[in-house]
Scaffold this motif. Structure first.
Motif, short mmCIF file in Angstrom:
data_model
loop_
_atom_site.label_atom_id
_atom_site.label_comp_id
_atom_site.label_asym_id
_atom_site.label_seq_id
_atom_site.Cartn_x
_atom_site.Cartn_y
_atom_site.Cartn_z
N THR A 1 9.77 16.65 78.78
CA THR A 1 10.68 17.14 79.81
C THR A 1 11.12 18.55 79.41
O THR A 1 10.98 18.96 78.25
N GLU A 2 11.68 19.27 80.37
CA GLU A 2 12.16 20.63 80.10
C GLU A 2 13.22 20.61 78.99
O GLU A 2 13.20 21.45 78.09
N GLU A 3 14.10 19.62 79.05
CA GLU A 3 15.16 19.51 78.05
C GLU A 3 14.57 19.27 76.65
O GLU A 3 15.01 19.88 75.67
N ARG A 4 13.57 18.39 76.58
CA ARG A 4 12.94 18.08 75.29
C ARG A 4 12.18 19.29 74.75
O ARG A 4 12.20 19.56 73.55
N ARG A 5 11.55 20.05 75.66
CA ARG A 5 10.85 21.28 75.23
C ARG A 5 11.84 22.26 74.61
O ARG A 5 11.56 22.85 73.57
N LYS A 6 13.00 22.42 75.27
CA LYS A 6 14.01 23.35 74.74
C LYS A 6 14.52 22.88 73.38
O LYS A 6 14.77 23.69 72.49
N MET B 1 6.47 25.61 75.44
CA MET B 1 6.97 25.81 76.81
C MET B 1 5.88 25.79 77.87
O MET B 1 6.16 25.63 79.05
N SER B 2 4.59 25.93 77.46
CA SER B 2 3.52 25.87 78.47
C SER B 2 3.31 24.43 78.89
O SER B 2 3.13 23.55 78.06
N VAL B 3 3.31 24.20 80.19
CA VAL B 3 3.20 22.84 80.71
C VAL B 3 1.74 22.47 80.90
O VAL B 3 0.95 23.24 81.34
#
Length: 187
Positions: free
Chosen positions: A109-114, A185-187
């Motif tokens: 998820t975006e949060e986990r990536r951050k 950060m690359s999905v």
């Protein structure tokens, strides 16, 4: 330049290279959404009462982009391997089918990536601090040599060279962090 100065410079280069290698090792362990056997590196399993590295009790392989498989050499090692993975808090739950253990990497998820980027940043900061400490120690050694008769010009030149080595290694830390952040950060 004296032999003592050359020795200090060589030790400084070597120590900073070790700090950079440590950073690379730690960054590999931070997963970026893809299955990577190196994320299990250093994981220890209780093998008949003694802690043993996971890759010495089983075969780790990549099944596809999001799946790792662990084939233990002894079936009775399935439970200890499973426990070790859960205790390592890798963010994956092992699936035990009685023969092999599968690790499915969930999409990040975006949060986990951050969170992973922040963790990578912390590793980078630790490396920068280690490199600066190595610089400080080297400069202290040069000042001791100066008290023992080293000329001021030679001492200044050596300090400048140590600062150049430090700057080079700090910039390499930044490059590694930027590459890891881009990968995460690359999905």
């Amino acid at each position: 330049m004296s032999d003592d100065l050359e020795l200090i410079l060589e030790d400084t280069r070597e120590s900073m290279k070790k700090a950079l290698n440590h950073l690379e090792t730690e960054l590999v362990k931070i997963r970026a959404g893809k299955a990577n056997p190196q994320m299990l590196e250093g994981l220890t399993v209780d093998y008949y009462g003694s802690p043993t590295v996971l890759n010495q009790v089983g075969n780790i392989s990549v099944m596809d982009a999001r799946t790792l498989t662990i084939q233990p050499w002894e079936k009775n090692m399935l439970q200890p391997i499973e426990r070790a993975i859960i205790n390592a808090n890798l963010g994956v739950t092992p699936q035990n089918d009685g023969n092999i253990i599968r690790l499915f990497m969930p999409p990040l998820t975006e949060e986990r990536r951050k969170e992973f980027v922040k963790r990578a940043g912390n590793e980078g900061e630790q490396s920068r601090v280690a490199i600066r400490n190595i610089r400080r120690d080297a400069i202290e050694q040069i000042k001791k040599l100066q008290k023992d008769g080293l000329s001021e010009d030679e001492a200044k030149d050596a300090e400048k060279e140590i600062q150049d080595i430090t700057d080079k290694h700090i910039s390499m830390v930044e490059k590694h962090l930027a590459a890891k952040e881009k990968e995460i950060m690359s999905v």
